[in-house]
Design a protein around this motif. Structure first.
Motif, PDB file in Angstrom:
ATOM      1  N   ILE A   5      34.758  52.387  56.110  1.00 13.13           N
ATOM      2  CA  ILE A   5      35.586  51.590  55.201  1.00 13.13           C
ATOM      3  C   ILE A   5      36.731  50.924  55.984  1.00 13.13           C
ATOM      4  N   GLU A   9      37.553  46.980  56.143  1.00 15.41           N
ATOM      5  CA  GLU A   9      38.886  46.420  55.858  1.00 15.41           C
ATOM      6  C   GLU A   9      39.339  45.486  56.968  1.00 15.41           C
ATOM      7  N   TYR A  12      37.086  42.310  56.990  1.00 12.21           N
ATOM      8  CA  TYR A  12      37.368  41.462  55.837  1.00 12.21           C
ATOM      9  C   TYR A  12      38.690  40.709  56.027  1.00 12.21           C
ATOM     10  N   ASP A  92      33.871  39.262  46.929  1.00 15.84           N
ATOM     11  CA  ASP A  92      35.149  39.946  47.162  1.00 15.84           C
ATOM     12  C   ASP A  92      34.961  41.195  48.032  1.00 15.84           C
ATOM     13  N   GLN A  94      35.084  44.315  47.397  1.00 19.89           N
ATOM     14  CA  GLN A  94      34.207  45.354  46.837  1.00 19.89           C
ATOM     15  C   GLN A  94      32.756  45.149  47.267  1.00 19.89           C
ATOM     16  N   ARG A  95      32.347  43.904  47.282  1.00 23.35           N
ATOM     17  CA  ARG A  95      30.973  43.577  47.667  1.00 23.35           C
ATOM     18  C   ARG A  95      30.736  43.870  49.159  1.00 23.35           C
ATOM     19  N   LYS A  97      32.215  46.137  50.887  1.00 23.06           N
ATOM     20  CA  LYS A  97      32.114  47.585  50.992  1.00 23.06           C
ATOM     21  C   LYS A  97      30.722  48.055  50.581  1.00 23.06           C
ATOM     22  N   LYS A  98      30.220  47.450  49.524  1.00 20.61           N
ATOM     23  CA  LYS A  98      28.938  47.855  48.958  1.00 20.61           C
ATOM     24  C   LYS A  98      27.772  47.586  49.917  1.00 20.61           C
TER      25      LYS A  98
END
Ligand SMILES: [Zn+2]
Length: 127
Positions: A5, A9, A12, A92, A94-95, A97-98
């Motif tokens: 993660i 971060e 991103y 975004d 969240q995507r 991360k997914k």
């Protein structure tokens, strides 16, 4: 192997900085439409898309009428009277991360790639 993660971060954040500063991303998105022509000669349908974010889109899509392969017009509007039925957007955080377990998708997004979604107008597909 899944990316951590923390790494997502960092990636991103770096992407967002590039999007805000690099000239390639400072483009006018008004009428940024692309036409994907169906390779099936019996069909020949054009699947029209538009970019709502600045980024990269693939050369091939599929025909919304017959599911054959469809080839990009490199942003030449071959069907000025037709409305776009799909739009390309930057997902975004969240995507990101997914999809960190899927290297292909992750690399596409982190290098500025866009994803698509159907354009819905008044609850209906825009075909
Ligand atoms: Zn087709």
């Amino acid at each position: 192997m899944k990316i951590s993660i923390r790494q997502v971060e960092r990636d991103y954040k770096a992407l967002m900085e590039r999007v805000q500063t690099l000239p390639d991303y400072q483009i006018d998105l008004t009428n940024r439409v692309n036409c994907y022509s169906c390779v099936n000669k019996k069909c020949g349908h054009i699947t029209k898309t538009k970019d709502v974010d600045a980024g990269t889109t693939p050369m091939y899509f599929w025909c919304e009428m017959c599911n054959s392969r469809a080839v990009s017009s490199f942003y030449n509007d071959l069907a000025p009277d037709q409305k776009p039925s799909y739009e390309w957007y930057r997902p975004d955080f969240q995507r990101f991360k997914k999809v960190r377990g899927n290297q292909g998708i992750y690399n596409h997004l982190i290098s500025g790639g866009l994803e698509y979604r159907q354009i819905i107008v008044d609850g209906k597909a825009n075909i």
